[in-house]
Design a protein around this motif. Structure first.
Motif, short mmCIF file in Angstrom:
data_model
loop_
_atom_site.label_atom_id
_atom_site.label_comp_id
_atom_site.label_asym_id
_atom_site.label_seq_id
_atom_site.Cartn_x
_atom_site.Cartn_y
_atom_site.Cartn_z
N ASP A 8 0.81 -1.21 0.00
CA ASP A 8 0.00 0.00 0.00
C ASP A 8 0.85 1.27 0.00
O ASP A 8 0.31 2.38 -0.08
CB ASP A 8 -0.91 0.03 1.23
N ARG A 33 2.53 11.77 -8.52
CA ARG A 33 1.25 11.71 -7.82
C ARG A 33 1.12 12.92 -6.90
O ARG A 33 2.09 13.37 -6.31
CB ARG A 33 1.16 10.43 -6.98
N CYS A 35 0.44 14.29 -3.60
CA CYS A 35 0.46 13.70 -2.26
C CYS A 35 0.34 14.77 -1.18
O CYS A 35 1.03 15.79 -1.22
CB CYS A 35 1.76 12.92 -2.04
N ARG A 62 -0.55 4.89 -0.75
CA ARG A 62 -1.42 5.04 -1.91
C ARG A 62 -2.85 5.38 -1.49
O ARG A 62 -3.34 4.91 -0.46
CB ARG A 62 -1.44 3.75 -2.74
N SER A 67 -5.84 6.73 -8.05
CA SER A 67 -4.53 6.18 -8.42
C SER A 67 -3.47 7.26 -8.60
O SER A 67 -2.28 6.97 -8.64
CB SER A 67 -4.64 5.36 -9.70
N GLY A 70 -1.88 10.32 -3.09
CA GLY A 70 -1.30 9.57 -1.99
C GLY A 70 -1.16 10.45 -0.76
O GLY A 70 -1.53 11.63 -0.76
#
Length: 329
Positions: A8, A33, A35, A62, A67, A70
């Motif tokens: 994860d 990503r 985050c 995650r 997707s 995070g």
């Protein structure tokens, strides 16, 4: 993180961000990503204006519902970091982490040469233990400045590397390309010196927005607003995949941080051999005391007069920062 599995989580490289939102490139992936920072989990950043900087490596969890997102849960140990004192925030500000070199971009004119900005950036690089290079841009303008030439020669005498280039004509760009190849390099400079233009010339696919020098005030306009880590091979085939640059916003002021006033003499290259040798030892202010080895060196020409003035100003600022800290405590 109760009940979470190792799958994860992911480790990655921070590219840019602000406040509590950072864009992280996961290892082995091509897209960053978004985050967020989870609470106050980062123990090593207490007292800093910003908790994370481009170049940092973090561990993130995650987001099962998104997707592309995070949550940052830990900061990996840094090899180094480059910072300054943020007067607006009243605390140190990290500009970059885990880097190989600081490139300080300057010009002889347009905007005018400001050696004391260089003094501060190079000092901070030495404090951080990071190699540094002075890049003098816009040499195609053929501006003659005796003061600039004199100070640039003094920087060379002190052991700092100097590279003269032109983003417009391409002169010196091959040497600059070789300097950054396979490394992580921070580009820093005052507004208007052509930092973004240099990066565009190195990697034309970047197309970073550039500004022009404000004719009324003879200084640059800010174009880069957020320190950003860029992999140059994505914009030019001339670079290997390990070539990264961190483009920082143009600055008009740079206040060093991370050292005490009494330690300053030990970090300025030509001053350091004189530390503790004055008649008043380490208590000497190097302003008026008899038997001051620093003032003797200035009079003898071993220390440039402008460097000495820069030393005094930085010393005063470090003292002021300390007094601010006491008020905030």
């Amino acid at each position: 993180m109760s009940g979470a599995r190792e799958a994860d989580f992911f480790s990655g490289l921070v590219l840019y961000g602000s406040r509590n939102v950072f864009f992280v490139l996961p290892d082995g992936e091509e897209r960053p990503r978004e985050c967020r920072l989870k609470g106050k989990v980062l123990k090593d950043v207490k007292g800093f204006y910003n908790p994370i900087a481009p170049g940092d490596r973090v561990k993130a969890q995650r987001d099962p519902k998104n997707s592309g997102a995070g949550m940052i849960v830990a900061l990996e140990e840094r090899a180094n970091f480059f910072s300054r004192y943020n007067q607006k925030g009243g605390s140190p500000q990290m500009l970059a982490a885990n880097v190989d070199r600081i490139v300080c971009v300057t010009t002889r004119a347009s905007p005018p040469f400001r050696p004391r900005f260089l003094d501060r950036v190079l000092l901070q690089a030495d404090v951080a233990g990071i190699n540094s290079t002075i890049v003098c841009n816009k040499i195609d303008l053929n501006d003659i400045s005796i003061d600039a030439d004199e100070r640039l020669e003094d920087f060379k005498r002190l052991g700092y590397d100097l590279l003269e280039v032109s983003a417009k004509t391409g002169q010196g760009l091959e040497k600059l390309r070789a300097l950054v190849m396979g490394k992580r390099t921070v580009f820093i400079g005052q507004s208007g010196v052509g930092k973004s233009s240099l990066l565009n010339a190195l990697a034309p696919g970047l197309d970073i927005r550039t500004g022009i020098v404000n004719q009324k005030y003879d200084r640059g306009n800010h174009t880069t607003t957020l320190a950003t880590m860029i992999r140059l091979c994505e914009y030019s085939n001339d670079f290997c995949k390990d070539t990264w640059v961190i483009d920082t916003p143009g600055m008009r002021l740079f206040v060093p941080e991370g050292i005490e006033r009494r330690e300053l003499i030990s970090y300025l290259r030509e001053f350091e051999p004189l530390a503790g040798k004055c008649s008043y030892g380490l208590s000497c202010s190097h302003r008026q005391e008899p038997g001051c080895k620093v003032m003797e060196a200035v009079h003898a020409g071993a220390i440039h007069e402008d460097r000495y003035e820069s030393f005094l100003r930085i010393s005063d600022e470090l003292a002021e920062i300390k007094s601010w800290g006491k008020k905030d405590a």
